[in-house]
Each structure stands twice: as C-alpha cells, then as structure tokens.
Write a protein that holds these residues in place. Structure first.
Motif, short mmCIF file in Angstrom:
data_model
loop_
_atom_site.label_atom_id
_atom_site.label_comp_id
_atom_site.label_asym_id
_atom_site.label_seq_id
_atom_site.Cartn_x
_atom_site.Cartn_y
_atom_site.Cartn_z
N LYS A 110 152.13 18.58 -10.70
CA LYS A 110 153.25 18.53 -9.75
C LYS A 110 152.93 19.46 -8.58
O LYS A 110 152.72 20.65 -8.78
N ASN A 112 153.41 21.68 -5.04
CA ASN A 112 154.43 22.62 -4.57
C ASN A 112 155.06 22.19 -3.25
O ASN A 112 156.00 22.80 -2.79
N ARG A 113 154.48 21.16 -2.63
CA ARG A 113 154.95 20.72 -1.32
C ARG A 113 155.26 19.23 -1.34
O ARG A 113 154.66 18.47 -2.10
N CYS A 114 156.13 18.82 -0.44
CA CYS A 114 156.50 17.42 -0.28
C CYS A 114 155.30 16.63 0.25
O CYS A 114 154.61 17.08 1.16
N GLN A 115 155.07 15.45 -0.31
CA GLN A 115 153.95 14.61 0.14
C GLN A 115 154.22 13.98 1.50
O GLN A 115 153.30 13.53 2.16
N ARG A 122 162.17 22.95 -3.81
CA ARG A 122 162.26 22.07 -4.98
C ARG A 122 161.71 20.69 -4.63
O ARG A 122 162.08 20.10 -3.62
N ILE A 123 160.87 20.16 -5.49
CA ILE A 123 160.22 18.88 -5.27
C ILE A 123 160.66 17.90 -6.36
O ILE A 123 160.70 18.25 -7.54
N TYR A 124 161.00 16.68 -5.96
CA TYR A 124 161.48 15.64 -6.86
C TYR A 124 160.45 14.54 -6.98
O TYR A 124 159.79 14.19 -6.01
N TRP A 141 155.91 12.72 -4.75
CA TRP A 141 156.57 14.02 -4.88
C TRP A 141 157.20 14.35 -3.53
O TRP A 141 156.50 14.57 -2.55
N LEU A 142 158.54 14.35 -3.49
CA LEU A 142 159.27 14.49 -2.23
C LEU A 142 160.29 15.62 -2.30
O LEU A 142 160.83 15.91 -3.38
N CYS A 143 160.56 16.20 -1.13
CA CYS A 143 161.64 17.18 -1.04
C CYS A 143 162.97 16.42 -1.07
O CYS A 143 163.01 15.19 -1.00
N HIS A 147 163.47 12.48 -0.11
CA HIS A 147 163.89 11.64 -1.23
C HIS A 147 165.16 10.87 -0.85
O HIS A 147 165.27 9.67 -1.14
#
Length: 156
Positions: A110, A112-115, A122-124, A141-143, A147
């Motif tokens: 996972k 640590n940063r949004c793709q 926090r990343i979802y 993996w998005l913020c 998202h």
C-alpha cells in the motif's frame, strides 16, 4: 386592582409577548442560517466544538453520553446483527477483506501517496475493475478527494 398590581401584570404580559417575538425571531435566524450549505457547516462546526469542550471538561456529560450510547446499542442489537450478516454476504465485503489481508500479509504494497494526485495522508483502495475474482486485488490507491471524484464520475 391597585396601581402597582396593574403595572406588574402589564409588565408580565409585555414580557411574555416580547419573549414570544424574540423566540420567533431566533427561529427565523436559525432557519436562515441552516438553509445554506455554508450555514449548516458553520452550525455543525459550532456544535462539534461545544461537544468536544463538554466532553473534555465535564465527567457527568461523558457518563451520560456513555449511558445513552449503551442504551442505543441494546435497543438496536438485533437490527445491527441482521445488517451485519447481510453485509458480510456481499462481494464488496469479500473484496475488502481479501485486499486487507493481502496488505497485512505483504502480498500487496500500500503506497503512502495517492496514485492520481500524489497527495499524502489517508489512502483508500478503489476497486476499479470490480469486486470478483482477481479484480478484487487490482485497486487504485487514491486519496479521499480523488476517490470521491472517481465515484462521482463512474457511479457504478
């Protein structure tokens, strides 16, 4: 009726009349404030701040809150169990569980940063290809902001 009693009753009648007017004006101001998004946000922020202060300073408030929550839990226990059982049968639940286990076991890293925007925080994991089969582990993996944008753009 003497003069003093007359004035006392007149003042009392005037007080109640003006009190009702003040209450009505207050209700109108409140309705005007919460009728806009900015007003609701401001009101909610004030309420959160008030509750945080009360929670931090008043042990009786904390205890009353705990009792109230416990009472709510008891009265909703059966309904919550039914809802939980239905949710656990969904493919979304299974996909989230598979992804969580894979991250925990180290099979998926996972970031640590949004793709999308490289924001931290926090990343979802967004299941962009669906929830079944191997697609369950194929996520973006998005913020939170990105998202939400993806879900608004592609609601399914």
């Amino acid at each position: 009726m003497d003069d003093r009693e007359y004035h006392r009753l007149a003042a009392k009648k005037s007080y109640w009349k003006h009190r009702e007017q003040r209450k009505a004006a207050s209700r109108l101001r409140w309705r005007a404030m919460v009728s806009t998004k900015k007003g609701r946000e401001q009101y909610n922020a004030q309420q959160r701040a008030y509750c945080r202060r009360k929670w931090a300073t008043d042990p009786a408030y904390r205890e009353a809150h705990r009792r109230s929550y416990k009472k709510w839990q008891e009265s909703h226990r059966a309904a919550r169990a039914v809802h939980r059982a239905k949710y656990r049968k969904t493919v979304e639940y299974r996909a989230r569980t598979l992804l969580g286990n894979a991250v925990r076991d180290g099979r998926i890293q996972k970031p640590n940063r949004c793709q999308s925007c490289s924001a931290g925080g926090r990343i979802y994991g967004h299941h962009h290809r669906g929830y079944t089969g191997k697609a369950a582990l194929d996520v973006l993996w998005l913020c939170r902001k990105c998202h939400g944008v993806v879900h608004r753009k592609y609601p399914d």
